[in-house]
Each structure stands twice: as C-alpha cells, then as structure tokens.
Design a protein around this motif. Sequence first.
Motif, PDB file in Angstrom:
ATOM      1  N   ALA A  23     -21.959  50.395  57.224  1.00  0.00           N
ATOM      2  CA  ALA A  23     -23.480  51.023  57.725  1.00  0.00           C
ATOM      3  C   ALA A  23     -23.336  50.847  59.047  1.00  0.00           C
ATOM      4  O   ALA A  23     -24.387  51.046  59.832  1.00  0.00           O
ATOM      5  N   ASN A  24     -23.231  49.861  60.000  1.00  0.00           N
ATOM      6  CA  ASN A  24     -22.513  49.041  61.202  1.00  0.00           C
ATOM      7  C   ASN A  24     -22.217  49.772  62.308  1.00  0.00           C
ATOM      8  O   ASN A  24     -21.348  49.314  63.383  1.00  0.00           O
ATOM      9  N   ILE A  25     -21.291  50.941  61.910  1.00  0.00           N
ATOM     10  CA  ILE A  25     -20.185  52.076  63.072  1.00  0.00           C
ATOM     11  C   ILE A  25     -21.502  53.206  62.647  1.00  0.00           C
ATOM     12  O   ILE A  25     -21.516  53.802  62.152  1.00  0.00           O
ATOM     13  N   MET A  26     -22.333  52.986  64.077  1.00  0.00           N
ATOM     14  CA  MET A  26     -22.845  54.472  64.520  1.00  0.00           C
ATOM     15  C   MET A  26     -23.279  54.596  66.086  1.00  0.00           C
ATOM     16  O   MET A  26     -22.084  53.863  66.513  1.00  0.00           O
ATOM     17  N   SER A  27     -22.893  55.890  66.496  1.00  0.00           N
ATOM     18  CA  SER A  27     -22.849  56.561  67.444  1.00  0.00           C
ATOM     19  C   SER A  27     -24.175  55.922  68.704  1.00  0.00           C
ATOM     20  O   SER A  27     -24.945  55.828  67.502  1.00  0.00           O
ATOM     21  N   PHE A  28     -24.514  55.809  69.784  1.00  0.00           N
ATOM     22  CA  PHE A  28     -25.557  55.435  70.697  1.00  0.00           C
ATOM     23  C   PHE A  28     -26.751  56.613  70.057  1.00  0.00           C
ATOM     24  O   PHE A  28     -28.057  55.579  70.188  1.00  0.00           O
ATOM     25  N   ASN A  29     -26.590  57.146  70.140  1.00  0.00           N
ATOM     26  CA  ASN A  29     -27.221  58.016  69.451  1.00  0.00           C
ATOM     27  C   ASN A  29     -28.125  58.551  68.223  1.00  0.00           C
ATOM     28  O   ASN A  29     -28.789  58.235  68.195  1.00  0.00           O
ATOM     29  N   GLU A  30     -27.264  57.481  67.657  1.00  0.00           N
ATOM     30  CA  GLU A  30     -27.826  57.226  65.754  1.00  0.00           C
ATOM     31  C   GLU A  30     -28.442  55.890  65.577  1.00  0.00           C
ATOM     32  O   GLU A  30     -29.658  55.753  65.221  1.00  0.00           O
ATOM     33  N   VAL A  31     -28.777  54.757  66.503  1.00  0.00           N
ATOM     34  CA  VAL A  31     -28.449  53.740  66.858  1.00  0.00           C
ATOM     35  C   VAL A  31     -30.478  54.437  67.352  1.00  0.00           C
ATOM     36  O   VAL A  31     -31.255  54.216  66.840  1.00  0.00           O
ATOM     37  N   TRP A  38     -33.723  53.855  65.440  1.00  0.00           N
ATOM     38  CA  TRP A  38     -34.833  53.391  66.556  1.00  0.00           C
ATOM     39  C   TRP A  38     -36.392  54.621  66.523  1.00  0.00           C
ATOM     40  O   TRP A  38     -37.356  53.772  65.981  1.00  0.00           O
ATOM     41  N   GLU A  39     -36.040  55.450  66.341  1.00  0.00           N
ATOM     42  CA  GLU A  39     -37.014  56.203  66.826  1.00  0.00           C
ATOM     43  C   GLU A  39     -37.642  56.848  65.009  1.00  0.00           C
ATOM     44  O   GLU A  39     -39.356  56.906  65.257  1.00  0.00           O
ATOM     45  N   ARG A  40     -36.998  56.609  64.139  1.00  0.00           N
ATOM     46  CA  ARG A  40     -37.561  56.820  63.308  1.00  0.00           C
ATOM     47  C   ARG A  40     -38.661  56.205  62.967  1.00  0.00           C
ATOM     48  O   ARG A  40     -39.471  55.948  61.981  1.00  0.00           O
ATOM     49  N   LYS A  41     -38.171  54.652  63.366  1.00  0.00           N
ATOM     50  CA  LYS A  41     -38.950  53.466  62.832  1.00  0.00           C
ATOM     51  C   LYS A  41     -39.817  53.150  63.689  1.00  0.00           C
ATOM     52  O   LYS A  41     -41.075  52.618  63.126  1.00  0.00           O
ATOM     53  N   ILE A  42     -40.086  53.767  64.921  1.00  0.00           N
ATOM     54  CA  ILE A  42     -41.337  53.817  65.683  1.00  0.00           C
ATOM     55  C   ILE A  42     -41.934  54.807  65.395  1.00  0.00           C
ATOM     56  O   ILE A  42     -43.488  55.159  66.538  1.00  0.00           O
ATOM     57  N   CYS A  43     -41.799  56.488  64.795  1.00  0.00           N
ATOM     58  CA  CYS A  43     -42.838  57.140  64.671  1.00  0.00           C
ATOM     59  C   CYS A  43     -43.141  57.692  65.786  1.00  0.00           C
ATOM     60  O   CYS A  43     -43.567  58.147  66.136  1.00  0.00           O
ATOM     61  N   LYS A  44     -41.736  58.012  67.002  1.00  0.00           N
ATOM     62  CA  LYS A  44     -41.711  58.063  68.196  1.00  0.00           C
ATOM     63  C   LYS A  44     -40.547  58.849  68.573  1.00  0.00           C
ATOM     64  O   LYS A  44     -39.692  57.907  68.372  1.00  0.00           O
ATOM     65  N   THR A  45     -40.125  60.130  69.814  1.00  0.00           N
ATOM     66  CA  THR A  45     -39.401  60.373  70.711  1.00  0.00           C
ATOM     67  C   THR A  45     -39.276  59.753  71.489  1.00  0.00           C
ATOM     68  O   THR A  45     -40.398  60.037  72.557  1.00  0.00           O
ATOM     69  N   LEU A  46     -38.243  59.508  71.948  1.00  0.00           N
ATOM     70  CA  LEU A  46     -37.689  59.013  73.679  1.00  0.00           C
ATOM     71  C   LEU A  46     -37.868  59.528  74.514  1.00  0.00           C
ATOM     72  O   LEU A  46     -36.987  60.888  73.942  1.00  0.00           O
ATOM     73  N   THR A  98     -27.865  45.308  57.204  1.00  0.00           N
ATOM     74  CA  THR A  98     -27.016  46.351  58.222  1.00  0.00           C
ATOM     75  C   THR A  98     -28.020  46.797  59.527  1.00  0.00           C
ATOM     76  O   THR A  98     -28.921  46.214  60.146  1.00  0.00           O
ATOM     77  N   LEU A  99     -27.251  47.478  60.557  1.00  0.00           N
ATOM     78  CA  LEU A  99     -28.362  48.078  61.973  1.00  0.00           C
ATOM     79  C   LEU A  99     -29.941  48.322  61.635  1.00  0.00           C
ATOM     80  O   LEU A  99     -30.803  48.037  62.300  1.00  0.00           O
ATOM     81  N   ASP A 100     -30.097  48.604  60.298  1.00  0.00           N
ATOM     82  CA  ASP A 100     -31.072  49.379  60.194  1.00  0.00           C
ATOM     83  C   ASP A 100     -32.123  48.216  59.962  1.00  0.00           C
ATOM     84  O   ASP A 100     -33.222  48.110  59.704  1.00  0.00           O
ATOM     85  N   GLU A 101     -31.521  46.958  58.796  1.00  0.00           N
ATOM     86  CA  GLU A 101     -32.041  46.161  58.340  1.00  0.00           C
ATOM     87  C   GLU A 101     -32.641  45.492  60.504  1.00  0.00           C
ATOM     88  O   GLU A 101     -33.385  43.831  59.877  1.00  0.00           O
ATOM     89  N   TYR A 102     -31.738  44.903  60.450  1.00  0.00           N
ATOM     90  CA  TYR A 102     -31.143  44.289  62.139  1.00  0.00           C
ATOM     91  C   TYR A 102     -32.444  44.934  62.773  1.00  0.00           C
ATOM     92  O   TYR A 102     -33.688  44.106  63.159  1.00  0.00           O
ATOM     93  N   LEU A 103     -32.831  46.150  62.898  1.00  0.00           N
ATOM     94  CA  LEU A 103     -33.954  46.880  64.377  1.00  0.00           C
ATOM     95  C   LEU A 103     -35.725  46.681  63.604  1.00  0.00           C
ATOM     96  O   LEU A 103     -36.403  47.258  64.401  1.00  0.00           O
ATOM     97  N   ASN A 104     -35.382  45.917  62.283  1.00  0.00           N
ATOM     98  CA  ASN A 104     -36.763  46.142  61.336  1.00  0.00           C
ATOM     99  C   ASN A 104     -37.707  44.544  62.242  1.00  0.00           C
ATOM    100  O   ASN A 104     -38.964  44.581  62.213  1.00  0.00           O
TER     101      ASN A 104
END
Length: 310
Positions: free
Chosen positions: A219-227, A231-239, A300-306
């Motif tokens: 779950a922690n193997i991701m491309s930078f684009n995926e990260v 993050w965009e999904r978590k903050i509900c915003k497109t960077l 997981t990265l998902d949990e970490y970014l929370n």
Amino acid sequence: MAEKTRILIIGGTRHLGKFIVEASVEAGNPTFVLIRDSTRFPSAKSQLLTTFKSRGITLLHGDIYDHDSLVMAIKQVDVVISTVSTDLIDDQVKIIAAIKEAGNVKRFIPSDFGTDVDNIEGAIEPAASFFEAKAKIRRAIEAEGIPYTYISCYGFASYFLDTLAQENATSPPRDKVVILSDGNAKAIFNDERDIATYTVRAVDDPKTLNRTLHIRPPANIMSFNEVVSLWERKICKTLEKVHIPEDQVIRNIQESSFPKNFVLALEHAVFVKGIMTSLQKNPSVGVEATERYPDVKYTTLDEYLNQFIQ
C-alpha cells in the motif's frame, strides 16, 4: 524462558534512533544507548535521556572515536544497531573494528536505512557517492565476517510526505505542487515507527541473518503522481502542477552547492529514476518484511497523510 536479546543503539538520540529505542523497549529487550559526555547535550536531548532512564534504558558512556569505550560498551550487548547521521557513514568502520575486537556480537545492523545501496543504477552525484559510501560499509562488514542484517526501508515518510518534497515547505501544498519529470516513477515510503518495529523484529530472526530486510508494504508503493492524487482527494482540491523536465533537474543539481545539490540529486534518484523500485526480488539475499511479519500493522500512506488534514 530464554533471555531477551540485549540491544545497543548507537545514535539513539537521533531521529530514527529514538524510534528504534522505543521499539526495542516495547519488545521487551534490554536496551542500551551509547551517549557521549552528557554535558555536551542540549536541553532537549537531556530531557530525552531522562525519559530513557525512566523507561529502564541503560545509558553507556562512549564515543565511536574512543575505541576502548566503544569496545567496552559493545561487550555488554548481543546486537548493535547504528543510526548515525549521514556525515558519519564512513566512520562506521570504527564500529566494525570495535565489534571485531569485542568478539561477542551476534548481529550488526549498520546505518543503512534507505534504498538498497547495492542497486542504485541511475543515481548521480552527489547522491551516488553517498550510496557508494554505504555500500563500502556493507563490504567492510562482510570482509570481517561480522553477522549482519541490512535494513532497506527506502523513503522516510516524514522526509518526503510531510511536505510532498516541496522546497522550503513546512506542510503538504494546498495550491501548487512541483513534480520532477513526468511523476510516474514508483517510490516507497514508510512511517519511521514501522521501520523501527520491523528492525527490532529482525534482530533475532534467523531468516534475516546475513540478508537484507526489505520494507516494501504494497500500500506504500506509489508514484509521485499517485501521492498527489491521494492528497488532492483528501483536501477536495485540484492542485496546480508544475513539471520540471529531467534535463532541467540535472542542471539545477549541477548549479547548486551542498546541501541543496544533495537533496536534489536524491529526489532525482527517487522521483525520476525510480531507484527504490528497480530491484527485483531475490529470496537468497533479501527478505520481505511484510511477508515475514504479517502481524505487524503498518501505517499506509493514506493513513499517514490524514494527520495533515485540518
């Protein structure tokens, strides 16, 4: 009941070292930390040492530049774990010499936390020399016949994810993000607490003796684009996304002085060349941590970014 392994951490007051000290104590191991003259510690570290003592941790006075004190400390333990800073990587030969003289160490884990330094194709200077210095320590350990485990934990989550690798940032971006190259190279990021837990689990494991423990949670193997997308999904915003081509990244490295050129070269290796995920599995020399210790609940990265969502 068999006696628990006595563990000495060299660099136990540093960033990763503190987590390994904690993991060792939680696992019930008699835990020792090598410290220099306490009068040289700033107040923050003095407070940490007080906490160590309250947890039953034994503080051994010594220095890697004082051979006799180092040998004396090592003779009191079974396993030595080094988490010395990057500028002291070469000086781990002094630890190797002390372990050799002491003659009692069952396992040495050097400060090799990061990508697998025996597989660094594509890395450029000054990062390449840093990886090569770690590889030389591996060869020195092997040449002396010292039992070892190398820990390849790849990316520290706090180093890369707390700012999404943005220069001069103090938190993940909310408006614009700089992406090196196309952002598709896969990388691996791990919470330092998990790295410490897996490291201590490997200490007594015969399957990790004279092998590399790879910490590569699926779950922690991701491309930078995926990260970034996560993050965009978590903050509900497109960077806003700004891509820097590889040739420009290389020019930036060449035109910068230390330490900026080192940071840029490391990011080039990780986010452009994908050195963290270029290694193919080889059971004869490596062990997968999540497969070997499936009971460990990693972050997981998902949990970490929370933690950065407000």
